[in-house]
Enzyme design. Structure first.
Site, PDB file in Angstrom:
ATOM      1  N   GLN A   1       7.365  14.628  -9.063  1.00  0.00           N
ATOM      2  CA  GLN A   1       6.387  13.671  -8.338  1.00  0.00           C
ATOM      3  C   GLN A   1       5.192  14.452  -8.071  1.00  0.00           C
ATOM      4  O   GLN A   1       5.240  15.547  -7.118  1.00  0.00           O
ATOM      5  CB  GLN A   1       6.910  13.125  -7.211  1.00  0.00           C
ATOM      6  CG  GLN A   1       8.121  12.274  -7.574  1.00  0.00           C
ATOM      7  CD  GLN A   1       8.070  11.056  -8.332  1.00  0.00           C
ATOM      8  OE1 GLN A   1       7.408  10.132  -7.673  1.00  0.00           O
ATOM      9  NE2 GLN A   1       8.679  11.057  -9.230  1.00  0.00           N
TER      10      GLN A   1
ATOM     11  N   GLY B   1       6.322   2.800  -2.146  1.00  0.00           N
ATOM     12  CA  GLY B   1       6.761   3.611  -2.996  1.00  0.00           C
ATOM     13  C   GLY B   1       5.573   4.350  -3.872  1.00  0.00           C
ATOM     14  O   GLY B   1       4.515   4.244  -3.373  1.00  0.00           O
ATOM     15  N   HIS B   2       5.993   5.229  -4.660  1.00  0.00           N
ATOM     16  CA  HIS B   2       5.029   6.031  -5.453  1.00  0.00           C
ATOM     17  C   HIS B   2       4.125   5.421  -6.387  1.00  0.00           C
ATOM     18  O   HIS B   2       4.530   4.413  -6.959  1.00  0.00           O
ATOM     19  CB  HIS B   2       5.608   7.170  -6.405  1.00  0.00           C
ATOM     20  CG  HIS B   2       6.586   6.661  -7.172  1.00  0.00           C
ATOM     21  ND1 HIS B   2       7.620   7.427  -7.885  1.00  0.00           N
ATOM     22  CD2 HIS B   2       7.029   5.408  -7.526  1.00  0.00           C
ATOM     23  CE1 HIS B   2       8.213   6.881  -8.748  1.00  0.00           C
ATOM     24  NE2 HIS B   2       7.757   5.533  -8.716  1.00  0.00           N
ATOM     25  N   ASN B   3       2.763   5.678  -6.489  1.00  0.00           N
ATOM     26  CA  ASN B   3       1.840   5.243  -7.059  1.00  0.00           C
ATOM     27  C   ASN B   3       1.373   3.714  -6.739  1.00  0.00           C
ATOM     28  O   ASN B   3       0.510   3.183  -7.305  1.00  0.00           O
ATOM     29  CB  ASN B   3       2.185   4.837  -8.524  1.00  0.00           C
ATOM     30  CG  ASN B   3       2.537   6.218  -8.985  1.00  0.00           C
ATOM     31  OD1 ASN B   3       2.105   7.394  -8.825  1.00  0.00           O
ATOM     32  ND2 ASN B   3       3.296   6.158 -10.195  1.00  0.00           N
TER      33      ASN B   3
END
Length: 354
Positions: free
Chosen positions: A215, A256-258
Site C-alpha cells: 500500500q 478503506g484504501h483509494n
C-alpha cells in the site's frame, strides 16, 4: 448541568449584539439590552439561555420555558410566549449552532490536556521537521523526519505525526491520534485516537495463503475536514485516499484504501466504506451503513442508517435497506413485512396463528 466545570458560561452578550452576529432580526427592540450567556434546550432553558425551535411540536415546552430568547423562523414566532424575546432567522438550526460556537469557542475543537503555548520539553521532534512559528506541541507527541506543520496548529499529547507528513495551518490534532503518509489542508480537526494513513487491507490469494499487497498511496485531507474519535482512514494502495473539503466524519468510521469522498459530506458513526468507492459532493450517510468497494454514489445522495450499498446510486436520491433501494420502496417493503408479521403473529392466548 448547573455545575458544569468543563465549559463555563460566556461573560455575557446583549440580544441586539447576538442578533447582529447571527444575521437575524430581534423582533422587539425593547429587548435589545437583555443579556444572554449560554445555550440550552427548551426543556430546561433558564434566564440567560438561548434556545431554538423548528416545529410546532415545541408548543408545550414553550409554555414553561424560562429562556431569555428563542430563535425561530417567522412561521413559528406566534408560538413563543410574549414574555420571551424572539430572534427571527430563516435557518434557526444554523443560527443556534453559530450562537453555541460564539458562547463556547473552546468546545469547537479538541480540549488541550496541557497548558503548553509552544513545544513541550517531552515532545520528540526530528531535527529535519519544519514547524512554523506558533505551532503548539503537547507532551510526549512525536513528529517524524521532514514533517511540516503550519502556524496555529496544535499537536496533542501522545499523538504521532509520521515522516514527510504535511499539516496545514490552524489544525487541531487531538491526543493519541496518529497521522502517517498524509497531507492535510488548513483548519482540519482530528479527534482523539483517530488513525490516518495506515496501510489498507489488500491481499492476493496464493498457493500458501494470502500474499500482502503493498500500500504505497497517500491520504489527502482537504481544508476544514473534521474526523471523529477512533475513526480510521487507510492510505491508498497505489492511488490516493481523498477526503473532500468541509466533509464531517463521525466517530468509529472505517474508510478503506483509494476511497474518494467529495466535498461537504456528512458520515455518521460506524459507517464502513470499502476500498475504491467513490462518493460525490454533499452526500449524507446514516449510522452503520456498509458500502461495497468500487461503487459510485452520486452528489447529494442521502442514505438511511444500517443500509447496505451494493451498486451505484444515482445523484440526488434517497435510499435505504439492504440491498439499498429508493427510500420510498424500502419503507413500503418494511410496512408490508410488518403487516404480514402481524397477520402471522400469536393469538391473544399465546397460541400461534396458522
Amino acid at each position: 448541568m448547573e455545575q458544569n466545570v468543563f465549559f463555563l458560561p460566556h461573560e455575557g452578550l446583549k440580544l441586539a449584539e447576538l442578533a447582529e452576529f447571527l444575521g437575524a432580526e430581534l423582533v422587539n427592540s425593547d429587548h435589545a439590552g437583555v443579556v444572554v450567556r449560554s445555550v440550552a434546550p427548551i426543556s430546561r432553558a433558564r434566564a440567560g439561555d438561548v434556545c431554538y425551535i423548528l416545529s410546532r411540536r415545541s408548543r408545550d415546552e414553550l409554555a414553561t420555558c424560562e429562556a431569555s430568547a428563542v430563535i425561530c423562523d417567522k412561521a413559528l414566532a406566534d408560538l413563543v410566549p410574549q414574555r420571551i424575546p424572539v430572534i427571527l432567522s430563516s435557518n434557526p438550526h444554523a443560527a443556534f449552532a453559530m450562537a453555541g460556537g460564539l458562547f463556547y469557542p473552546a468546545a469547537l475543537r479538541p480540549v488541550a490536556f496541557s497548558g503548553e503555548s509552544e513545544i513541550a520539553p517531552s515532545a520528540v521532534i526530528d531535527p529535519s521537521a519544519k514547524l512554523e512559528k506558533g505551532v503548539i506541541v503537547e507532551p510526549m507527541a512525536v513528529i517524524g523526519a521532514h514533517a511540516e506543520i503550519g502556524v496555529g496548529t496544535r499537536i496533542g499529547a501522545h499523538s504521532i505525526i509520521g515522516p514527510n507528513v504535511k499539516i496545514g495551518r490552524d489544525c487541531s490534532i487531538a491526543a493519541g491520534a496518529s497521522i502517517l503518509c498524509a497531507l492535510l489542508g488548513n483548519g482540519v480537526i482530528i479527534h482523539n485516537g483517530a488513525r490516518i494513513g495506515q496501510d489498507g487491507f489488500g491481499y492476493a490469494p496464493g498457493p500458501r495463503g494470502m500474499i500482502k499487497i503493498v500500500q504505497i498511496g497517500r491520504v489527502i485531507i482537504q481544508d476544514n475536514v473534521e474526523i471523529g474519535a477512533n475513526t480510521t482512514i487507510d492510505r491508498g494502495a497505489m492511488d490516493d485516499t481523498v477526503i473532500g473539503e468541509g466533509t464531517k466524519i463521525d466517530n468509529q468510521v472505517q474508510i478503506g484504501h483509494n476511497v474518494q469522498i467529495g466535498r461537504h459530506c456528512a458520515i455518521v458513526a460506524q459507517v464502513g466504506i470499502a476500498g475504491s468507492a467513490k462518493i460525490g459532493n454533499g452526500v449524507q450517510i446514516g449510522g452503520q451503513v456498509g458500502i461495497k468497494g468500487h461503487v459510485t454514489i452520486g452528489d447529494g445522495v442521502q442514505i438511511a442508517a444500517q443500509s447496505g450499498i451494493m451498486t451505484d446510486l444515482a445523484a440526488g436520491g434517497q435510499y435505504g435497506g439492504t440491498p439499498a433501494r429508493p427510500l420510498n420502496d424500502y419503507l413500503r417493503d418494511v410496512a408490508q413485512m410488518m403487516s404480514k408479521t402481524r397477520v402471522r403473529g400469536k393469538k391473544p392466548g399465546g397460541e400461534q396463528n396458522d
